[in-house]
Scaffold this active site. Structure first.
Site, PDB file in Angstrom:
ATOM      1  CD  GLU A 175     -22.774 -30.634 -28.706  1.00  0.00           C
ATOM      2  OE1 GLU A 175     -21.760 -30.745 -28.833  1.00  0.00           O
ATOM      3  OE2 GLU A 175     -23.819 -31.288 -29.274  1.00  0.00           O
ATOM      4  CG  ASN A 176     -20.089 -27.459 -28.059  1.00  0.00           C
ATOM      5  OD1 ASN A 176     -19.692 -27.901 -29.298  1.00  0.00           O
ATOM      6  ND2 ASN A 176     -21.113 -26.840 -27.894  1.00  0.00           N
ATOM      7  CG  ASP A 204     -21.769 -32.398 -34.342  1.00  0.00           C
ATOM      8  OD1 ASP A 204     -21.676 -33.769 -34.074  1.00  0.00           O
ATOM      9  OD2 ASP A 204     -21.038 -31.371 -34.082  1.00  0.00           O
ATOM     10  CG  ASN A 254      -8.864 -43.489 -49.071  1.00  0.00           C
ATOM     11  OD1 ASN A 254      -9.504 -43.134 -48.194  1.00  0.00           O
ATOM     12  ND2 ASN A 254      -7.600 -43.079 -49.281  1.00  0.00           N
ATOM     13  CG  PHE A 255     -13.730 -48.104 -48.330  1.00  0.00           C
ATOM     14  CD1 PHE A 255     -13.830 -48.943 -47.048  1.00  0.00           C
ATOM     15  CD2 PHE A 255     -14.187 -46.758 -48.370  1.00  0.00           C
ATOM     16  CE1 PHE A 255     -14.373 -48.092 -46.085  1.00  0.00           C
ATOM     17  CE2 PHE A 255     -14.603 -46.131 -47.338  1.00  0.00           C
ATOM     18  CZ  PHE A 255     -14.937 -46.899 -46.092  1.00  0.00           C
ATOM     19  CG  ASP A 304      -7.858 -49.861 -41.368  1.00  0.00           C
ATOM     20  OD1 ASP A 304      -8.898 -50.270 -40.815  1.00  0.00           O
ATOM     21  OD2 ASP A 304      -7.622 -48.796 -41.671  1.00  0.00           O
ATOM     22  CG  LEU A 358      -8.296 -58.103 -54.319  1.00  0.00           C
ATOM     23  CD1 LEU A 358      -9.490 -58.682 -53.639  1.00  0.00           C
ATOM     24  CD2 LEU A 358      -8.413 -58.458 -55.844  1.00  0.00           C
TER      25      LEU A 358
END
Ligand code: AHR
Ligand code: AHR
Length: 482
Positions: free
Chosen positions: A205-206, A281, A402-403, A419, A452
């Site tokens: 954590e952190n 978190d 962004n898909f 990607d 697409l």
């Protein structure tokens, strides 16, 4: 014996045991995981083929035939009921409904164990599992151990691909409130090892710790193995990070010694919830693949962990094909024809950088024919899959962004390579191929309003609309027009 039988013999029994690939106790015959399918929302539990054995992947394949499947539950085999389910919103919100994280595809991480097929949990950014009501896991400064078997080639620098002990509130409650395995090349939280990563570190954590203090620990190496065993353990003022090749050889110790001297990590304040694929978190920007892992009560000895590593090696993890259906040929120039009734005169093409469908025939102008022609290359991120170069824009490849699908030049950056890698499988409507994103395996090439995208079968995005999904994601691969 299974890994958890070995931990029991060492008096550090498993209090959580998760795997989609195999039973982790010799006698375990119960469910390993649950899949939920896109066609009707029905779920099925997948069990080992025999007591202590490998998962019945064929049962999953049958249940998911002609549709998509998500891994909806990863069961706890330890008897403590510490199952992992879809992580809900924390301080950080996930991409799914009400800020939940996404569930993983059931087919993103096929492997074999001694020749028998099984599936791991391939987690794209935004994916996460959690149990905030776990029982029996370490609290406060109490001792625990954990290991996980991961894909050493699937990682990023996002926060945080973790497995282990975290906050019950899904928020950052301060230093020392986590003790989890981290895998990736994040350097934002202080820790790193030699080279460029990825590294096995501890998320306390952190802080991602590669060793005793925040920052560099030269004894912590970059991981190059395809299958990596990562182990973290901690007890009052003592903790360790170990790692090795899950397919052969022993574990090495990357760190073993006193707790960090920075404030908050000694004593520890562990809260006992269990996370997979996310930070404490609910930070959900990381990616990675999980095959199996456990958490123990008590601090396992190195000898116990070494015996567990030998058990993992004996399980025989190996890669297997990511593709199915009609084969594509590297170097060939192809067309991709829509199969949705009413749209079958359309082919995947591009206009500028936008990938779309257009009506193309043998009498179309040469320019249009070329826009609808694609050259097949070995997949940049995985050569079992493919990358598609635009015939009329050499050096530009189909990439999701962004898909949406665009064509873009290969800049050789890791995220571009991932990607622009796609894995064809048998067409979901029974025709041709459905073309799955390697990096987001819940998502497939889909035409929607003749543009697409990579779309999932149901979801929050417009083009995830389940109506007409199977038809819209199935394409007939043919010889190109130009
Ligand atoms: O310690 C690294 C990360 O910091 C934790 O996983 C997260 O809870 C916080 O953002
Ligand atoms: O892309 C054309 C059509 O647009 C798809 O078949 C449908 O899903 C969407 O409405």
């Amino acid at each position: 014996a299974g890994p958890c039988d070995i931990y029991s013999s060492g008096n550090t029994p498993c209090v959580a045991a998760h795997s989609t690939t195999r039973a982790l106790f010799d006698a375990y015959t119960g469910s390993l995981y649950q899949v939920t399918r896109g066609s009707d929302g029905a779920s099925a539990n997948i069990s080992p083929l025999s007591a202590g054995g490998v998962a019945n992947a064929a049962a999953q394949d049958r249940f998911c035939t002609g549709t998509t499947c998500l891994i909806s539950i990863i069961y706890d085999q330890s008897g403590h009921g510490n199952h992992l389910t879809q992580a809900q919103a924390g301080y950080w919100k996930g991409p799914d409904v009400n800020g939940a994280d996404n569930l993983a595809s059931a087919i993103g991480a096929p492997v074999t164990l001694n020749g028998q097929k099984a599936y791991g949990v391939f987690m794209s950014p935004g994916t996460g599992y959690r149990n905030n009501a776990a029982s029996g896991t370490a609290l406060g400064d109490a001792a625990e151990g954990m290991y996980a078997v991961l894909d050493g080639t699937h990682y990023n620098d996002g926060c945080c691909f973790d497995y282990g002990n975290a906050e019950v509130s899904s928020t950052d409650t301060g230093n020392g409130h986590m003790e989890a395995i981290y895998f990736g090349n994040n350097t934002q939280f202080g820790g790193f090892g030699t080279g460029n990563g990825p590294w096995v570190m501890a998320d306390l954590e952190n802080g991602l710790f590669s060793g005793q203090s925040p920052g560099n620990n030269p004894a912590n190496p970059s991981i190059t193995e395809r299958f990596v065993t990562a182990a973290v353990k901690g007890e009052p003022n003592q903790w360790a990070i170990r790692g090795g090749n899950s397919a052969s050889g022993p574990l090495s110790t990357f760190y073993s010694g006193i707790r960090p001297t920075v404030w908050g990590y000694n004593p520890m304040s562990k809260e006992g919830s269990i996370i997979l694929g996310i930070g404490g978190d609910n930070s959900n920007g990381a990616q990675g693949t999980f095959y199996e892992g456990v958490m123990t009560t008590g601090y396992p000895s190195d000898a116990t962990e070494n015996a567990v590593q030998a058990n993992i090696v004996a399980a025989g993890y190996a890669v297997t094909s990511l593709t199915s259906g009609p084969a594509l040929t590297v170097g060939s120039s192809i067309s991709m024809q829509v199969t949705t009734p009413g749209y079958t005169t359309r082919f995947i093409a591009h206009t500028g950088t936008t990938v779309n469908t257009q009506v193309v025939s043998s009498s179309s102008p040469t320019a249009l024919k070329q826009q609808a022609s694609w050259i097949v290359h070995p997949g940049f991120a995985n050569s079992d899959c493919f990358s598609f170069e635009s015939k009329d824009t050499p050096g530009n490849f189909i990439q999701h962004s962004n898909f949406g699908l665009i064509i873009a030049p290969n800049n050789r950056v890791k995220s571009f390579l991932e990607d622009s890698t796609f894995c064809p499988q048998s067409g979901l409507n029974g025709q041709g191929n459905s073309i799955r994103s390697w990096s987001y395996p819940t998502r497939f090439f889909r035409h929607y309003d003749n543009v697409l995208y990579i779309a999932s079968n149901g979801g929050v995005l417009t083009f995830d609309n389940p109506n007409s999904f199977n038809n819209d994601v199935s394409f007939l691969i043919g010889t190109s027009f130009a």
